[in-house]
Design an enzyme around this catalytic site. Structure first.
Site, mmCIF file in Angstrom:
data_model
loop_
_atom_site.group_PDB
_atom_site.id
_atom_site.type_symbol
_atom_site.label_atom_id
_atom_site.label_comp_id
_atom_site.label_asym_id
_atom_site.label_seq_id
_atom_site.Cartn_x
_atom_site.Cartn_y
_atom_site.Cartn_z
ATOM 1 N N LYS A 9 39.384 32.095 51.394
ATOM 2 C CA LYS A 9 40.351 31.631 50.404
ATOM 3 C C LYS A 9 40.622 30.127 50.599
ATOM 4 O O LYS A 9 40.237 29.542 51.626
ATOM 5 C CB LYS A 9 41.641 32.450 50.548
ATOM 6 C CG LYS A 9 41.432 33.964 50.312
ATOM 7 C CD LYS A 9 42.729 34.736 50.530
ATOM 8 C CE LYS A 9 42.510 36.240 50.437
ATOM 9 N NZ LYS A 9 43.765 37.007 50.643
ATOM 10 N N TYR A 49 41.952 40.252 41.282
ATOM 11 C CA TYR A 49 43.053 41.011 41.894
ATOM 12 C C TYR A 49 43.737 41.957 40.902
ATOM 13 O O TYR A 49 44.911 42.282 41.081
ATOM 14 C CB TYR A 49 44.082 40.027 42.478
ATOM 15 C CG TYR A 49 43.734 39.513 43.865
ATOM 16 C CD1 TYR A 49 43.423 40.390 44.907
ATOM 17 C CD2 TYR A 49 43.761 38.149 44.159
ATOM 18 C CE1 TYR A 49 43.116 39.919 46.182
ATOM 19 C CE2 TYR A 49 43.457 37.678 45.436
ATOM 20 C CZ TYR A 49 43.143 38.571 46.440
ATOM 21 O OH TYR A 49 42.856 38.115 47.711
ATOM 22 N N ASN A 112 46.412 34.418 54.275
ATOM 23 C CA ASN A 112 45.644 35.163 55.285
ATOM 24 C C ASN A 112 44.147 34.859 55.268
ATOM 25 O O ASN A 112 43.339 35.617 55.775
ATOM 26 C CB ASN A 112 45.948 36.660 55.188
ATOM 27 C CG ASN A 112 45.559 37.261 53.854
ATOM 28 O OD1 ASN A 112 44.942 36.602 53.027
ATOM 29 N ND2 ASN A 112 45.904 38.520 53.651
ATOM 30 N N HIS A 115 39.212 37.249 52.230
ATOM 31 C CA HIS A 115 39.213 38.497 51.468
ATOM 32 C C HIS A 115 37.964 39.294 51.803
ATOM 33 O O HIS A 115 36.890 38.721 51.971
ATOM 34 C CB HIS A 115 39.207 38.211 49.956
ATOM 35 C CG HIS A 115 38.806 39.406 49.140
ATOM 36 N ND1 HIS A 115 39.697 40.394 48.811
ATOM 37 C CD2 HIS A 115 37.597 39.798 48.660
ATOM 38 C CE1 HIS A 115 39.044 41.344 48.128
ATOM 39 N NE2 HIS A 115 37.777 41.003 48.023
ATOM 40 N N GLU A 126 33.128 43.647 42.768
ATOM 41 C CA GLU A 126 33.435 42.263 43.145
ATOM 42 C C GLU A 126 32.166 41.421 43.238
ATOM 43 O O GLU A 126 32.155 40.255 42.822
ATOM 44 C CB GLU A 126 34.224 42.234 44.456
ATOM 45 C CG GLU A 126 35.643 42.791 44.251
ATOM 46 C CD GLU A 126 36.469 42.895 45.527
ATOM 47 O OE1 GLU A 126 37.683 43.148 45.407
ATOM 48 O OE2 GLU A 126 35.913 42.739 46.631
HETATM 49 P P1 GTP Z 1 42.268 41.083 50.359
HETATM 50 O O1 GTP Z 1 41.085 41.196 51.270
HETATM 51 O O2 GTP Z 1 42.644 39.646 50.037
HETATM 52 O O3 GTP Z 1 42.122 41.933 49.126
HETATM 53 O O4 GTP Z 1 43.502 41.607 51.234
HETATM 54 P P2 GTP Z 1 43.810 43.114 51.615
HETATM 55 O O5 GTP Z 1 42.807 44.050 51.013
HETATM 56 O O6 GTP Z 1 44.002 43.157 53.089
HETATM 57 O O7 GTP Z 1 45.214 43.325 50.917
HETATM 58 P P3 GTP Z 1 45.545 43.704 49.387
HETATM 59 O O8 GTP Z 1 44.296 43.889 48.606
HETATM 60 O O9 GTP Z 1 46.539 44.785 49.394
HETATM 61 O O10 GTP Z 1 46.292 42.371 48.903
HETATM 62 C C1 GTP Z 1 45.545 41.279 48.418
HETATM 63 C C2 GTP Z 1 46.181 40.004 48.908
HETATM 64 O O11 GTP Z 1 47.483 39.894 48.354
HETATM 65 C C3 GTP Z 1 46.399 39.927 50.412
HETATM 66 O O12 GTP Z 1 45.277 39.444 51.106
HETATM 67 C C4 GTP Z 1 47.544 38.947 50.527
HETATM 68 O O13 GTP Z 1 47.073 37.614 50.465
HETATM 69 C C5 GTP Z 1 48.336 39.246 49.272
HETATM 70 N N1 GTP Z 1 49.443 40.145 49.595
HETATM 71 C C6 GTP Z 1 49.380 41.465 49.874
HETATM 72 N N2 GTP Z 1 50.604 41.957 50.133
HETATM 73 C C7 GTP Z 1 51.455 40.900 50.033
HETATM 74 C C8 GTP Z 1 52.839 40.742 50.179
HETATM 75 O O14 GTP Z 1 53.574 41.695 50.476
HETATM 76 N N3 GTP Z 1 53.360 39.487 49.970
HETATM 77 C C9 GTP Z 1 52.570 38.433 49.635
HETATM 78 N N4 GTP Z 1 53.123 37.237 49.452
HETATM 79 N N5 GTP Z 1 51.252 38.540 49.507
HETATM 80 C C10 GTP Z 1 50.704 39.757 49.690
HETATM 81 MG MG MG Z 2 42.277 44.011 49.001
#
Ligand code: GTP
Ligand code: MG
Length: 151
Positions: A9, A49, A112, A115, A126
């Site tokens: 990212k 997303y 973080n 992805h 994707e």
């Molecule tokens: P990705 O690999 O980026 O898809 O992350 P993930 O699969 O571990 O998590 P998820 O798909 O549930 O969420 C996608 C992204 O949204 C995360 O990587 C975070 O950057 C963001 N995100 C998820 N939960 C939160 C939250 O509670 N607060 C905020 N600010 N961002 C969040």
């Molecule tokens: Mg995810």
């Protein structure tokens, strides 16, 4: 062999973590089959997303993903979808184990740095969203017979 979509990212790119992150996938034994640096539009980020569209952080997340260069990649290897997520660590870096990418290199959930696709269907979708078929490079790696113990 299985393929997964991995993206560094904008925070990971800006913080100079590209080589560090690629190195972890490469040393594990996974094979890079596609890579490009792009600034996604906000609309593109929303498509990527779309599963999270009802979450309160969706808008900020899409603004963030489209705020700068993203390094989009496809990695190939046995079990790479699930184990790639293990290398990455849990969503919230505060809860990610040391030794994982997020555990070692990130601090908060909204930044973080990386992805990874969360399952086979997501990986297929994707990869198709981010890459043209012609951008995926199929090739035999000499390391494979040593990695997998087959001829
Ligand atoms: P990705 O690999 O980026 O898809 O992350 P993930 O699969 O571990 O998590 P998820 O798909 O549930 O969420 C996608 C992204 O949204 C995360 O990587 C975070 O950057 C963001 N995100 C998820 N939960 C939160 C939250 O509670 N607060 C905020 N600010 N961002 C969040
Ligand atoms: Mg995810």
């Amino acid at each position: 062999l299985e393929r997964t979509f991995i993206a560094i990212k904008p925070d990971g790119v800006q913080r100079g973590l590209i080589a560090e992150i690629i190195s972890r996938f490469e040393r594990k034994g996974y094979k890079l089959v596609a890579i490009k640096l792009i600034v996604p539009s906000k609309e593109f980020a929303q498509t990527h997303y779309h599963d999270l569209k009802d979450r309160p952080f969706f808008n900020g997340l899409c603004d963030f993903l489209s705020s700068g260069p993203v390094l989009a990649m496809v990695w190939e290897g046995e079990g790479v979808i699930k184990y790639g997520r293990k290398l990455i660590g849990t969503t919230d870096p505060q809860k990610s184990e040391p030794g994982t990418i997020r555990g070692d290199l990130a601090v908060v959930v909204g930044r973080n740095i990386i992805h990874g696709s969360d399952g086979p269907e997501t990986a297929r979708n994707e990869i198709a969203l981010w890459f043209e078929p012609s951008e995926l490079v199929s090739y035999a790696s000499n390391a494979e017979k040593w990695l997998y113990g087959v001829n």
